[in-house]
Design a protein around this motif. Structure first.
Motif, PDB file in Angstrom:
ATOM      1  N   UNK A 133       0.806  -0.841   0.483  1.00 31.70           N
ATOM      2  CA  UNK A 133       0.321  -0.026   0.188  1.00 31.70           C
ATOM      3  C   UNK A 133       0.960   0.969  -0.275  1.00 31.70           C
ATOM      4  N   UNK A 134       1.884   1.302   0.365  1.00 33.25           N
ATOM      5  CA  UNK A 134       3.144   2.691   0.357  1.00 33.25           C
ATOM      6  C   UNK A 134       3.619   2.577  -1.185  1.00 33.25           C
ATOM      7  N   UNK A 135       4.020   1.766  -1.921  1.00 30.21           N
ATOM      8  CA  UNK A 135       3.894   1.711  -3.138  1.00 30.21           C
ATOM      9  C   UNK A 135       3.546   2.190  -4.393  1.00 30.21           C
ATOM     10  N   UNK A 136       3.241   3.292  -5.518  1.00 33.35           N
ATOM     11  CA  UNK A 136       2.736   2.490  -6.589  1.00 33.35           C
ATOM     12  C   UNK A 136       2.497   1.020  -7.371  1.00 33.35           C
ATOM     13  N   UNK A 137       1.448   0.919  -7.725  1.00 33.16           N
ATOM     14  CA  UNK A 137       1.054  -0.631  -8.323  1.00 33.16           C
ATOM     15  C   UNK A 137      -0.080  -0.867  -8.486  1.00 33.16           C
ATOM     16  N   UNK A 138      -0.721  -1.671  -9.007  1.00 36.87           N
ATOM     17  CA  UNK A 138      -1.851  -2.881  -9.186  1.00 36.87           C
ATOM     18  C   UNK A 138      -2.634  -3.620  -7.287  1.00 36.87           C
ATOM     19  N   UNK A 139      -1.605  -3.631  -7.034  1.00 38.47           N
ATOM     20  CA  UNK A 139      -2.027  -4.833  -5.813  1.00 38.47           C
ATOM     21  C   UNK A 139      -1.598  -3.811  -4.913  1.00 38.47           C
TER      22      UNK A 139
END
Length: 201
Positions: A133-139
């Motif tokens: 949740x602390x990183x941009x992306x799809x998951x």
């Protein structure tokens, strides 16, 4: 539709048991080799078996068990063919939910809350977990059920949520993955963060 033999699932269970029980005996590894070779020849042909099944399983028994587990995954995927829904239950060898957490819960027989614990070295029967949740992306997160361990390496059988799939569960949704030591670039955490950043989730 050709149905994969149930013997593949039974062999995978035996491999996981051997890999999680210390150094396996030469006889037990040889038995795995003979069964894998016979299943590969029967289902994918002698040429495929000769090209893909290692000849001498006793050179490194632990490594051979990991290889055997991966090869079972390849054989299963050969049968999966497409992502079309299976027509009858008899078409299924291993069915996986179209969700990583639900898949790990089914494989490990645990409650949902028990899965959300990041472990540096999960044992066979436990799971990897990463909060994204602390990183941009799809998951937002990812779970991987550990089915084999060899030193610092773990082999998982997992699923990743696929919003493009029309099915909520099926034999083509699960996959095997191998991860290295925690804290390295080959670890579960590092690998999943790379995949998430690349949009491969």
């Amino acid at each position: 539709m050709v149905r994969p033999p149930a013997a593949l699932g039974l062999l995978l269970q035996d491999i996981a048991r051997l890999a999680g029980g210390g150094r396996p005996s030469d006889g037990s590894v040889n038995s795995v080799h003979q069964r894998l070779l016979a299943l590969a020849m029967e289902n994918l042909g002698a040429t495929w078996a000769a090209d893909n099944v290692p000849l001498n399983p006793l050179l490194d028994p632990a490594d051979y068990l990991k290889t055997a587990g991966r090869l079972i995954g390849v054989i299963v995927m050969e049968y999966a063919g497409s992502r079309e829904p299976e027509r009858v239950m008899q078409d299924l060898l291993i069915t996986m939910p179209n969700d990583c957490q639900a898949a790990a819960q089914r494989l490990l027989g645990t409650r949902m809350g028990e899965l959300q614990q990041a472990r540096a070295e999960p044992a066979v029967g436990q799971n990897h977990y990463v909060n994204l949740s602390d990183a941009p992306g799809r998951w937002n997160n990812h779970f991987g059920a550990v089915i084999m361990r060899d030193g610092d390496d773990t082999l998982t059988f997992e699923a990743a949520a696929d919003s493009t799939s029309r099915i909520s569960e099926g034999k083509s949704l699960g996959y095997f993955a191998l991860y290295g030591k925690h804290g390295t670039s080959q670890s579960f955490d590092a690998d999943l963060r790379r995949q998430n950043a690349a949009g491969n989730g």
